[in-house]
Design an enzyme around this catalytic site. Sequence first.
Site, mmCIF file in Angstrom:
data_model
loop_
_atom_site.group_PDB
_atom_site.id
_atom_site.type_symbol
_atom_site.label_atom_id
_atom_site.label_comp_id
_atom_site.label_asym_id
_atom_site.label_seq_id
_atom_site.Cartn_x
_atom_site.Cartn_y
_atom_site.Cartn_z
ATOM 1 N N ASN A 156 57.887 38.164 61.236
ATOM 2 C CA ASN A 156 56.524 38.618 60.951
ATOM 3 C C ASN A 156 56.114 39.797 61.831
ATOM 4 O OD1 ASN A 156 56.167 36.643 59.010
ATOM 5 N ND2 ASN A 156 55.587 35.128 60.553
ATOM 6 N N ARG A 167 62.548 19.084 38.444
ATOM 7 C CA ARG A 167 62.550 18.694 39.873
ATOM 8 C C ARG A 167 63.574 19.461 40.705
ATOM 9 N NH1 ARG A 167 61.880 13.802 37.310
ATOM 10 N NH2 ARG A 167 59.701 13.140 37.368
ATOM 11 N N LYS A 211 62.472 31.328 50.706
ATOM 12 C CA LYS A 211 61.009 31.255 50.503
ATOM 13 C C LYS A 211 60.722 31.671 49.067
ATOM 14 C CE LYS A 211 59.164 32.112 55.105
ATOM 15 N NZ LYS A 211 58.335 33.026 55.919
ATOM 16 N N GLU A 261 61.001 27.935 59.235
ATOM 17 C CA GLU A 261 60.031 28.669 60.068
ATOM 18 C C GLU A 261 59.209 27.751 60.952
ATOM 19 O OE1 GLU A 261 58.146 32.200 58.287
ATOM 20 O OE2 GLU A 261 56.439 31.855 59.610
ATOM 21 N N LYS A 273 69.175 38.730 58.800
ATOM 22 C CA LYS A 273 68.227 37.756 58.254
ATOM 23 C C LYS A 273 68.903 36.395 58.098
ATOM 24 C CE LYS A 273 64.671 36.298 55.295
ATOM 25 N NZ LYS A 273 63.627 36.551 54.349
ATOM 26 N N HIS A 324 49.401 42.669 56.942
ATOM 27 C CA HIS A 324 48.697 41.860 55.931
ATOM 28 C C HIS A 324 47.200 42.164 55.929
ATOM 29 C CE1 HIS A 324 52.061 38.599 55.930
ATOM 30 N NE2 HIS A 324 52.280 39.531 55.044
ATOM 31 N N HIS A 363 53.646 42.325 60.688
ATOM 32 C CA HIS A 363 53.006 41.793 59.487
ATOM 33 C C HIS A 363 51.575 41.306 59.742
ATOM 34 C CE1 HIS A 363 56.983 42.231 57.902
ATOM 35 N NE2 HIS A 363 56.680 41.668 56.740
ATOM 36 N N ARG A 380 62.040 31.824 63.181
ATOM 37 C CA ARG A 380 61.962 32.668 61.974
ATOM 38 C C ARG A 380 60.686 33.510 61.946
ATOM 39 N NH1 ARG A 380 63.603 30.939 55.746
ATOM 40 N NH2 ARG A 380 62.752 32.800 54.737
ATOM 41 N N GLU A 384 61.091 47.344 56.288
ATOM 42 C CA GLU A 384 61.666 46.041 56.676
ATOM 43 C C GLU A 384 63.020 46.256 57.370
ATOM 44 O OE1 GLU A 384 59.935 43.298 56.473
ATOM 45 O OE2 GLU A 384 58.449 43.694 54.921
ATOM 46 N N HIS A 414 53.368 46.990 50.446
ATOM 47 C CA HIS A 414 53.544 46.070 51.572
ATOM 48 C C HIS A 414 54.262 46.759 52.750
ATOM 49 C CE1 HIS A 414 54.371 42.338 53.661
ATOM 50 N NE2 HIS A 414 55.670 42.601 53.631
#
Length: 362
Positions: A248, A124, A146, A240, A230, A255, A251, A244, A188, A268
């Site tokens: 993106n 947990r 994340k 987010e 960041k 993507h 992106h 945040r 990035e 990427h």
Amino acid sequence: MSELDPIVVSLADRSYEIRVGAGSLGKLGEHLAPLLKSRKIAVITDPIVDGLYGEKVRSSLTSAGFSHTRVVVPSGEEHKSLTQLERVHEALAAARIERKSALVAVGGGVIGDLTGFAAATFLRGIDVVQVPTTLLAQVDSSIGGKTGVNLKSGKNLVGAFHQPRFVLADVETLASLPPRELRAGMAEVVKYAVILSPDLFALLEKNADALNAHDRTVLADVVHRCAALKAQVVMEDEKESDRRAILNFGHTLGHAIEAVTEYRRFLHGEAVSIGMVFASRVSRLRSGFAPESEKRVARLLERFGLPVGIPAELDSGELARAVETDKKRDESRVKFVEVEELGRTRFELLSTTEIEEALRSD
Ligand code: NAD
Ligand code: GLY
């Protein structure tokens, strides 16, 4: 130079430090000794990184009094999977990893995301330490909590927010990175400069050659600046809910390009590079981004050897449909990040028709 000033990510009881340096991997054990609750830990890594840096990590941990289990996950995005997650969990159970133990992720974003999620879910939730060894992981994925794995239906569909207990980024590990991976990480870096820091943008323009030549002093400075940027965004909006999402930038189309080329043709960062040039164009058309700034963005990306044009054979309609299936949608519209000037962004909700029109415009 070994380590720059620590960056503190202040998030109440989930606060932690990021240490950026050159040649600091050997100090990992020393850093962790006062932080971790147990001397029994597990290192999760991949075979490439283990071959290059495993010995250094092991001896640093052993000298600091840690006993550790090592779990080696195969390299590659396809292994950021539920199958490998189960393997890691079983290995942790077999090694009797406890609630007070920590997992130490040593590798790129694949290892970091998988290990972070394994830590979020084992017993947990136990501590995780991130030791990123790719540029992308040092400036982005190791920071902010994340974590997750991919499903066959899509990337990062299973995951959790789980902040690390500590992040150690040693830019000397980037010397062994394949040049293409370094370039992809640079996308990035440019992203942070465009959306948050004109100073960083100017520094990148001035030092692009030094960065391409792996100058470790410049690299450490740049990684440190990006990590701090960041960290600031994460502190402002950990989960987010709004702010945040500026991360993106580039992106949305990035993507979509990855998806329509079935994740085979572009890394990427390369797809994000093309996406940022597109987002800069949309920004000029809709948010008053200066044409000269738009050109500077493309020029800088090109200096890092990154692609900037949408391949002619990719169909606008297909790309727009791929944008539509991307998960960052708000009802029928896409939350698109535009830049008004270097360092200042705004969100605009765009329909897929508007995106398709922009794809066809100059
Ligand atoms: P990666 O982890 O697949 O690493 C790329 C390759 O480099 C791998 O083959 C790896 O073995 C190798 N490698 C790693 N370090 C090396 C080194 N120092 N020297 C030589 N080889 C080395 O790729 P990545 O770009 O680091 O990460 C991509 C992943 O990050 C994706 O899964 C993406 O979804 C995720 N990501 C997560 C976040 C987040 O916020 N959690 C943000 C961005 C990206
Ligand atoms: N990579 C984007 C984020 O961490 O939010």
